[in-house]
Design a protein around this motif. Structure first.
Motif, mmCIF file in Angstrom:
data_model
loop_
_atom_site.group_PDB
_atom_site.id
_atom_site.type_symbol
_atom_site.label_atom_id
_atom_site.label_comp_id
_atom_site.label_asym_id
_atom_site.label_seq_id
_atom_site.Cartn_x
_atom_site.Cartn_y
_atom_site.Cartn_z
ATOM 1 N N ALA A 148 -38.371 15.835 -1.840
ATOM 2 C CA ALA A 148 -38.228 14.868 -3.069
ATOM 3 C C ALA A 148 -35.977 14.597 -3.013
ATOM 4 N N TYR A 149 -35.835 13.462 -3.325
ATOM 5 C CA TYR A 149 -34.645 13.386 -4.089
ATOM 6 C C TYR A 149 -34.671 12.511 -5.631
ATOM 7 N N HIS A 150 -33.630 13.157 -6.468
ATOM 8 C CA HIS A 150 -33.949 13.239 -8.074
ATOM 9 C C HIS A 150 -32.922 12.880 -8.251
ATOM 10 N N GLY A 151 -31.886 12.507 -7.843
ATOM 11 C CA GLY A 151 -30.182 12.772 -8.534
ATOM 12 C C GLY A 151 -29.755 13.883 -7.891
ATOM 13 N N ARG A 152 -28.081 13.398 -8.501
ATOM 14 C CA ARG A 152 -26.791 14.684 -8.546
ATOM 15 C C ARG A 152 -26.543 15.169 -9.501
ATOM 16 N N THR A 153 -27.023 14.890 -10.993
ATOM 17 C CA THR A 153 -26.613 15.822 -12.213
ATOM 18 C C THR A 153 -27.536 17.373 -12.180
ATOM 19 N N ASN A 154 -26.925 18.548 -12.761
ATOM 20 C CA ASN A 154 -27.334 19.227 -12.604
ATOM 21 C C ASN A 154 -28.643 19.552 -12.707
ATOM 22 N N LEU A 155 -29.735 18.864 -13.485
ATOM 23 C CA LEU A 155 -30.980 19.001 -13.469
ATOM 24 C C LEU A 155 -32.058 19.040 -12.454
ATOM 25 N N THR A 156 -30.848 17.327 -11.993
ATOM 26 C CA THR A 156 -32.103 16.203 -10.988
ATOM 27 C C THR A 156 -31.304 16.938 -9.196
ATOM 28 N N MET A 157 -29.811 18.011 -9.664
ATOM 29 C CA MET A 157 -29.696 18.748 -8.600
ATOM 30 C C MET A 157 -31.326 19.774 -8.169
ATOM 31 N N ALA A 158 -31.251 20.956 -9.546
ATOM 32 C CA ALA A 158 -32.566 21.470 -9.054
ATOM 33 C C ALA A 158 -33.506 21.168 -8.541
ATOM 34 N N MET A 159 -34.013 19.945 -9.068
ATOM 35 C CA MET A 159 -34.778 19.192 -8.578
ATOM 36 C C MET A 159 -34.605 18.789 -7.160
ATOM 37 N N THR A 160 -33.957 18.674 -6.655
ATOM 38 C CA THR A 160 -33.384 17.584 -5.633
ATOM 39 C C THR A 160 -33.966 18.856 -4.214
ATOM 40 N N SER A 161 -34.758 18.156 -3.221
ATOM 41 C CA SER A 161 -34.667 19.674 -2.287
ATOM 42 C C SER A 161 -34.319 20.278 -1.367
ATOM 43 N N LYS A 162 -32.965 18.305 -0.772
ATOM 44 C CA LYS A 162 -31.927 19.354 0.313
ATOM 45 C C LYS A 162 -30.934 19.845 -0.099
ATOM 46 N N TYR A 163 -31.264 20.719 0.716
ATOM 47 C CA TYR A 163 -30.283 21.568 -0.411
ATOM 48 C C TYR A 163 -28.206 21.712 0.520
ATOM 49 N N ALA A 164 -28.555 21.021 1.998
ATOM 50 C CA ALA A 164 -27.268 21.662 2.404
ATOM 51 C C ALA A 164 -25.872 19.861 2.139
ATOM 52 N N LEU A 165 -27.153 18.546 2.223
ATOM 53 C CA LEU A 165 -26.267 18.161 2.324
ATOM 54 C C LEU A 165 -25.706 17.561 -0.119
ATOM 55 N N PHE A 166 -26.898 17.973 -0.206
ATOM 56 C CA PHE A 166 -26.789 17.263 -1.867
ATOM 57 C C PHE A 166 -26.215 18.512 -2.680
ATOM 58 N N LYS A 167 -26.539 20.109 -2.355
ATOM 59 C CA LYS A 167 -26.430 21.218 -3.581
ATOM 60 C C LYS A 167 -25.710 22.064 -2.954
ATOM 61 N N LYS A 168 -25.430 22.575 -1.396
ATOM 62 C CA LYS A 168 -24.325 23.313 -1.049
ATOM 63 C C LYS A 168 -22.899 23.441 -1.672
ATOM 64 N N GLY A 169 -22.866 24.402 -2.840
ATOM 65 C CA GLY A 169 -21.951 24.594 -3.746
ATOM 66 C C GLY A 169 -21.816 24.288 -4.844
ATOM 67 N N PHE A 170 -22.666 23.239 -5.192
ATOM 68 C CA PHE A 170 -22.784 23.424 -7.187
ATOM 69 C C PHE A 170 -22.982 24.284 -7.528
ATOM 70 N N GLY A 171 -24.068 25.030 -7.384
ATOM 71 C CA GLY A 171 -25.133 25.844 -8.134
ATOM 72 C C GLY A 171 -23.960 26.333 -9.127
ATOM 73 N N PRO A 172 -24.591 27.625 -9.657
ATOM 74 C CA PRO A 172 -26.251 27.523 -10.418
ATOM 75 C C PRO A 172 -26.854 26.080 -10.805
ATOM 76 N N PHE A 173 -28.436 25.606 -10.861
ATOM 77 C CA PHE A 173 -28.716 25.594 -10.625
ATOM 78 C C PHE A 173 -29.556 25.480 -12.456
ATOM 79 N N ALA A 174 -29.776 23.763 -12.986
ATOM 80 C CA ALA A 174 -30.898 24.467 -14.308
ATOM 81 C C ALA A 174 -32.270 25.251 -13.526
ATOM 82 N N PRO A 175 -32.916 26.214 -14.864
ATOM 83 C CA PRO A 175 -33.984 26.575 -14.208
ATOM 84 C C PRO A 175 -35.453 26.656 -14.403
ATOM 85 N N GLU A 176 -36.791 27.031 -14.220
ATOM 86 C CA GLU A 176 -37.652 25.864 -15.052
ATOM 87 C C GLU A 176 -38.200 25.060 -13.874
ATOM 88 N N VAL A 177 -37.348 25.167 -12.288
ATOM 89 C CA VAL A 177 -38.037 24.387 -11.416
ATOM 90 C C VAL A 177 -38.773 25.201 -10.641
#
Length: 447
Positions: A148-177
């Motif tokens: 999944a790709y849902h966006g680049r806000t904190n919540l939608t990064m948590a919802m997005t699947s691809k870690y290395a390109l979109f999420k690396k270094g930006f955590g912690p992410f929103a919980p309950e996903v």
């Protein structure tokens, strides 16, 4: 003479000069797939600052189903700019916002009445959809899916699947996903048939309600009916039907993320319509605005009215210029025969590339729906080991020869096609022929 006209090598001197300015002025974190500086564009043709004319198969990453600068959209923006550029729907009402909401409510693929909230981009709309679902259900948990790709806000990064390109270094992410596999039939596990893999995937959805999250805590199930960044993988209809069944049984809401797959891209106004499954909420953006920044959440009126007054909103959401552009885009998409073009594009892509699989074993899969097509490249057709380097080189050569393309896929090993729906078929064929020859050349060079 064809549509592609190259006056200088790509990139030309003026493009290189602007590229240098970008390197000095813009964060290096902002990627750029093609080394081209664009001066103007119309339809599916792009002219760069050096006078080269290229065919655009990237379409602003799916934002241009009605093409670059369609006349009706341009005229609507010009006329609106003379009357009202900005107001903010929180401050006062204005007709374009209401008219667009009425149009989207009419197009919502479910029983009415429906209501709409307008926003600026896909991530903002997805986040609003989750907020609305949480307000309606009184629950917190969100179910999402691999690829999944849902966006680049904190919540939608948590919802997005691809870690290395979109999420690396930006955590912690929103919980309950909570993330589950989605059946990618091209990658059916060894020893299973496609039917057995799909059956296991349906079983795993039920198992997740014990192993991952109890249904009583689930606010929303959010899925792209055709995975976008995940590689243009159409979600099997049986899987979507199972999600609808689980949502009905648990009281959760089914949210269709149609940011990339919607607005006519697959040959229906919304991709989920192919399955007959009705979502509770539908998120649209990208091609909705014909290139202007706008997005929407549309759904059952009782659901949309669940948040408290003032609980949703944004300064620019539903801006008058973007709203009139979206209204014209929808009129074009609804014009007789327009969506049929998506099916013609799919047929042409399959006609060109399906036979190439026998000649170039690296071309593992040709897939997609309508004008949302992808080619997946692998090092070995048996093991299906991804070959992202192949696609990087292919994108580079495509640009050099006058065709703008971009990558996709969980493994970055797919080439995606997102042309305007009304691209002339001979123009499309010219572009695909360039890509086809480049595939042969890259395979010869790298194999």
């Amino acid at each position: 003479m064809g549509y592609i006209q190259l006056k200088t090598p790509i990139p030309g001197p003026k493009s290189r000069a602007l590229q240098e300015r970008r390197a000095q002025a813009v964060t290096r974190a902002l990627a750029q797939a093609n080394p081209i500086a664009v001066a103007r564009a119309h339809g599916a043709l792009v002219e760069d600052v050096d006078g080269n004319v290229l065919i655009d198969l990237a379409g602003g990453i799916g934002a241009l189903a009605v093409g670059h600068t369609p006349e009706a959209v341009v005229e609507a923006i010009k006329a609106q700019a003379e009357r009202l550029v900005h107001m903010c729907a929180i401050v006062a009402n204005y007709e374009p916002y209401v008219a667009l909401a009425e149009a989207l409510n009419r197009l919502f693929p479910g029983p009415g009445p429906a209501k709409t909230l307008l926003a600026n981009g896909g991530a903002e709309a997805v986040e609003n959809a989750v907020k609305i679902a949480r307000a309606y259900t009184g629950r917190a948990a969100v179910m999402v899916f691999e690829g999944a790709y849902h966006g680049r806000t904190n919540l939608t990064m948590a919802m997005t699947s691809k870690y290395a390109l979109f999420k690396k270094g930006f955590g912690p992410f929103a919980p309950e996903v909570y993330r589950l596999p989605v059946p990618n039939l091209y990658r059916t596990p060894k020893g299973m048939t496609e039917e057995e893999y799909l059956e296991w995937s349906l079983w795993n959805l039920e198992n997740a309600l014990v192993a991952h999250i109890d249904g009583s805590a689930l606010a929303a199930i959010v899925i792209e009916p055709v995975l976008g960044e995940g590689g243009f993988i159409p979600v099997p209809h049986a899987f979507l039907r199972k999600l609808r069944e689980i949502a009905d049984r648990t009281g959760a809401l089914l949210v269709a993320d149609e940011v990339q797959s919607g607005s006519g891209r697959t040959g229906r106004m919304w991709a989920i319509e192919h399955s007959g499954v009705v979502p509770d909420l539908l998120v649209s953006a990208k091609s909705l605005g014909a290139g202007m920044p706008i997005s929407a959440v549309t759904g059952r009126a009782e659901v949309m009215d669940a948040p408290h007054v003032g609980g949703v909103g944004s300064t620019y959401g539903g801006n008058p210029l973007a709203a009139v552009a979206a209204l014209e885009a929808l009129r074009i998409l609804e014009s007789p025969g327009f969506l049929d073009r998506a099916r013609a594009i799919e047929a042409k892509v399959r006609e060109v590339f399906e036979p190439l699989k026998a000649e170039v074993p690296a071309l593992g899969d040709v897939r997609g729906l309508g004008a949302m097509m992808a080619l997946e490249f692998v090092k070995d057709p048996r093991t299906k080991e991804p070959w992202p380097e192949f696609v990087l080189e292919l994108v580079r050569r495509n640009a050099e020869k006058g065709v703008i393309t971009i990558r996709a896929g969980l493994y970055s090993n797919a080439l995606r096609f997102l042309p305007p729906l009304d691209i002339p078929l001979d123009m499309l064929e010219e572009a695909l022929s360039v890509v086809k020859e480049n595939i042969r050349e890259v395979y010869a060079a790298l194999a």
